[in-house]
Write an enzyme that holds these catalytic residues in place. Structure first.
Site, PDB file in Angstrom:
ATOM      1  N   CYS A 105       0.823  -1.203   0.000  1.00  0.00           N
ATOM      2  CA  CYS A 105       0.000   0.000   0.000  1.00  0.00           C
ATOM      3  C   CYS A 105       0.860   1.256   0.000  1.00  0.00           C
ATOM      4  O   CYS A 105       1.826   1.363   0.754  1.00  0.00           O
ATOM      5  CB  CYS A 105      -0.876  -0.034   1.248  1.00  0.00           C
ATOM      6  N   CYS A 207      -7.041   2.051  -0.800  1.00  0.00           N
ATOM      7  CA  CYS A 207      -6.937   1.243   0.411  1.00  0.00           C
ATOM      8  C   CYS A 207      -7.037  -0.216  -0.011  1.00  0.00           C
ATOM      9  O   CYS A 207      -7.883  -0.578  -0.831  1.00  0.00           O
ATOM     10  CB  CYS A 207      -8.056   1.610   1.378  1.00  0.00           C
ATOM     11  N   TYR A 359     -23.310 -13.472  24.212  1.00  0.00           N
ATOM     12  CA  TYR A 359     -22.801 -12.366  23.378  1.00  0.00           C
ATOM     13  C   TYR A 359     -23.085 -12.704  21.903  1.00  0.00           C
ATOM     14  O   TYR A 359     -22.194 -12.723  21.063  1.00  0.00           O
ATOM     15  CB  TYR A 359     -21.298 -12.139  23.605  1.00  0.00           C
ATOM     16  N   CYS A 456     -11.525 -12.408  20.805  1.00  0.00           N
ATOM     17  CA  CYS A 456     -10.706 -11.547  19.936  1.00  0.00           C
ATOM     18  C   CYS A 456      -9.564 -10.936  20.740  1.00  0.00           C
ATOM     19  O   CYS A 456      -8.864 -10.055  20.249  1.00  0.00           O
ATOM     20  CB  CYS A 456     -11.566 -10.459  19.292  1.00  0.00           C
TER      21      CYS A 456
HETATM   22  N1  SAH Z   1     -21.023 -13.594  18.384  1.00  0.00           N
HETATM   23  C1  SAH Z   1     -21.351 -12.474  17.557  1.00  0.00           C
HETATM   24  C2  SAH Z   1     -20.888 -11.116  18.091  1.00  0.00           C
HETATM   25  C3  SAH Z   1     -19.679 -11.080  18.947  1.00  0.00           C
HETATM   26  S1  SAH Z   1     -19.112  -9.455  19.315  1.00  0.00           S
HETATM   27  C4  SAH Z   1     -20.865 -12.689  16.135  1.00  0.00           C
HETATM   28  O1  SAH Z   1     -20.052 -13.560  15.883  1.00  0.00           O
HETATM   29  O2  SAH Z   1     -21.303 -11.968  15.239  1.00  0.00           O
HETATM   30  C5  SAH Z   1     -19.525  -9.326  21.037  1.00  0.00           C
HETATM   31  C6  SAH Z   1     -20.957  -8.972  21.322  1.00  0.00           C
HETATM   32  O3  SAH Z   1     -21.093  -8.835  22.735  1.00  0.00           O
HETATM   33  C7  SAH Z   1     -21.438  -7.662  20.725  1.00  0.00           C
HETATM   34  O4  SAH Z   1     -22.591  -7.901  19.960  1.00  0.00           O
HETATM   35  C8  SAH Z   1     -21.762  -6.788  21.948  1.00  0.00           C
HETATM   36  O5  SAH Z   1     -22.880  -5.954  21.751  1.00  0.00           O
HETATM   37  C9  SAH Z   1     -22.049  -7.813  23.012  1.00  0.00           C
HETATM   38  N2  SAH Z   1     -21.844  -7.363  24.398  1.00  0.00           N
HETATM   39  C10 SAH Z   1     -20.856  -6.564  24.858  1.00  0.00           C
HETATM   40  N3  SAH Z   1     -20.970  -6.389  26.176  1.00  0.00           N
HETATM   41  C11 SAH Z   1     -22.052  -7.099  26.594  1.00  0.00           C
HETATM   42  C12 SAH Z   1     -22.677  -7.310  27.853  1.00  0.00           C
HETATM   43  N4  SAH Z   1     -22.194  -6.772  28.960  1.00  0.00           N
HETATM   44  N5  SAH Z   1     -23.765  -8.100  27.895  1.00  0.00           N
HETATM   45  C13 SAH Z   1     -24.247  -8.689  26.782  1.00  0.00           C
HETATM   46  N6  SAH Z   1     -23.693  -8.522  25.547  1.00  0.00           N
HETATM   47  C14 SAH Z   1     -22.615  -7.733  25.450  1.00  0.00           C
END
Ligand code: SAH
Length: 498
Positions: A105, A207, A359, A456
């Site tokens: 890049c 990009c 989550y 992550c």
């Molecule tokens: N598993 C999903 C998203 C993972 S990202 C996928 O693969 O697409 C993590 C997620 O956790 C996000 O959507 C965020 O909004 C949620 N999150 C963050 N803090 C949280 C909390 N305290 N309670 C519940 N969810 C939460």
């Protein structure tokens, strides 16, 4: 101007060019009286947290070096000094590492986006794998099986499905531009924030993160805006018409474009949006927001559809996911599919299990594993995400999933378990901070047979694994690279009840 300067010197010798750049940087730093220490001929041995290269100072302290690659021998000028370490920049190179590769890049080095572009992909993978191993062993201090070889991404460039660019009337000038005689009158920029500079934007030409028509759209929007004499945002003064541009591409061929304006100007807004529609018939969703707030986030703003639909579709293994401007979706769709397949395989579903997907976001993992489970329960904090999850499940004719909204540490309690049953398997995919201690405690209390922990951030994952260690044994560890050219790494861990 910048391009020709680069090519001219690059033809002479890359080392010469880089040393020239480093010398100018050194002079600039000296003028700012920021000089601390200079260490000569340090061998860079490692690449550590946040992608910084690591060397050792003569006094034994670690030096985090900004623009180096393991294997380089460099002279470092420090920029920060702490008890245990220094931070610094390589100001000259006496030897280049064999791990180096040519960054693709033209913006590399100025843009904060792809810091590892100068390191061969196989070496990037090596250091990501090492980072995961180190974190689990040293931070988590838990017993782990041999870490499975990291799964690399098939695409090393152009793998992102979503990009956000900012407009600015205060373009970032490179050192060469500042030192040249050239008078730069047009300071408009459309691109990324310079790392650590909230009001300076790097003007992008190309990009390498998002495939076409991303670059073409961004460059057209900038040129058209200038032709129409529209004002670019000034974040210090909080004035200007154009704020941000978001582009989403998808596996189905849908393309979403969202323009964010600072105030309403119906005539010019329409002129610009109509020009975009005419130039790019492949855009299936053209949206805009008029955001008069101090910051750029659109989550509390009304999104208005100018042309096409208000959503796009992503597709994975026959499942379709409807995505609107505010929806979260994994940004590397192809690798997300690989990540989810590993997650499903680790869960080892037979069709009889009750699965919790903590989550869950817009419920993608929940829907992905649903056909192999008896029932899946997804939990997530963002109400809109849960609405989208429910809508998508309906679109996909999945009837054995349920979604609940709330803060995990509050929702995921004894009452919830009593109501929905003790899960056989828990899949958890928390944000970078990892799980709240109360959530980990609850996992120990409900004692599911297996936990699949997708993370992550292997440092916070390691902390959580330590808290689970008395009840769960780590039986599989699989790192996955979702973000080539960066230091970020995803990691999937299987935990089985002791
Ligand atoms: N598993 C999903 C998203 C993972 S990202 C996928 O693969 O697409 C993590 C997620 O956790 C996000 O959507 C965020 O909004 C949620 N999150 C963050 N803090 C949280 C909390 N305290 N309670 C519940 N969810 C939460």
């Amino acid at each position: 101007m910048k391009g020709s300067f680069f090519i001219h010197f690059y033809k002479i010798s890359p080392i010469f060019y880089l040393n020239m750049f480093c010398y100018s940087y050194f002079c600039a730093m000296s003028r700012k009286k920021k000089i601390r220490k200079v260490f000569e001929d340090l061998t860079v041995t490692d690449a550590g947290a946040k992608g910084k290269a690591i060397a050792k100072a003569p006094d034994g302290r670690i030096v985090f070096v900004k623009n180096a690659v393991p294997g380089d021998i460099v002279t470092v000028q420090t920029t920060k000094q702490r008890k245990a370490y220094y931070e610094g920049t390589a100001i000259s190179f006496s030897k280049y590492s064999k791990k180096r590769t040519e960054p693709r890049c033209e913006h590399f080095g100025t843009c904060g986006g792809c810091k590892w572009q100068h390191m061969g992909y196989e070496h990037q993978l090596y250091f990501k794998q090492k980072e995961v191993e180190n974190n689990l062993i040293r931070l988590g201090k838990v017993e782990i099986p041999p870490v499975l070889p990291i799964l690399g991404s098939a695409e090393h460039y152009f793998y992102r499905n979503k990009m956000e660019f900012s407009f600015s009337d205060s373009k970032w000038l490179t050192l060469e531009q500042i030192q040249s005689e050239e008078v730069i009158e047009n300071r408009n920029a459309l691109g990324f924030h310079i790392p650590g500079m909230w009001d300076k934007i790097l003007d992008l030409n190309k990009c390498h993160l998002q495939r076409d028509p991303s670059n073409a759209i961004r460059n057209f929007v900038k040129a058209k805006a200038e032709e129409l004499e529209l004002s670019f945002f000034n974040s210090r003064k909080q004035e200007g018409f154009l704020r941000t541009l978001m582009i989403r591409t998808s596996s189905t061929g849908d393309v979403m474009v969202l323009l964010q304006f600072f105030h309403e100007d119906a005539t010019n807004r329409k002129l610009l949006l109509d020009a975009i529609t005419a130039q790019f018939p492949e855009i299936t969703s053209l949206l805009y927001v008029v955001n008069t707030k101090g910051n750029d986030t659109i989550y509390d703003q009304e999104v208005i559809c100018h042309a096409g639909k208000d959503h796009i579709f992503e597709e994975m293994e026959g499942l379709r996911f409807k995505i609107n401007a505010k929806s979260f979706y994994q940004t590397n769709s192809e690798q997300a599919y690989e990540l989810y397949k590993i997650t499903r395989e680790f869960a080892g579903l037979t069709g009889n299990e009750l699965v919790y997907d903590l989550y869950t976001g817009t419920g993608t993992i929940a829907q992905f594993v649903a056909k192999k489970a008896r029932k899946v329960i997804g939990v997530e904090a963002i109400p809109e995400a849960i609405e989208a999850a429910k809508e998508n499940a309906q679109l996909n004719n999945i009837t054995n999933v349920e979604f609940y909204v709330g803060d995990m540490k509050k929702v995921f309690n004894e009452d919830f378990i009593q109501q929905h049953g003790i899960p056989d398997i828990v899949i958890t995919d928390p944000p970078r901070d990892g799980m709240h201690a109360a959530v980990v405690q609850q996992l120990v209390a409900i004692s599911a047979q297996k936990i699949v922990y997708v993370s992550c951030n292997s440092a916070t994952q390691a902390r959580d694994l330590a808290l689970l260690d008395s009840h769960y044994k780590v039986t599989k560890v699989q790192p996955v690279d979702m973000f080539p050219q960066t230091h970020h790494v995803e990691n999937v861990v299987l935990l089985e009840k002791r």
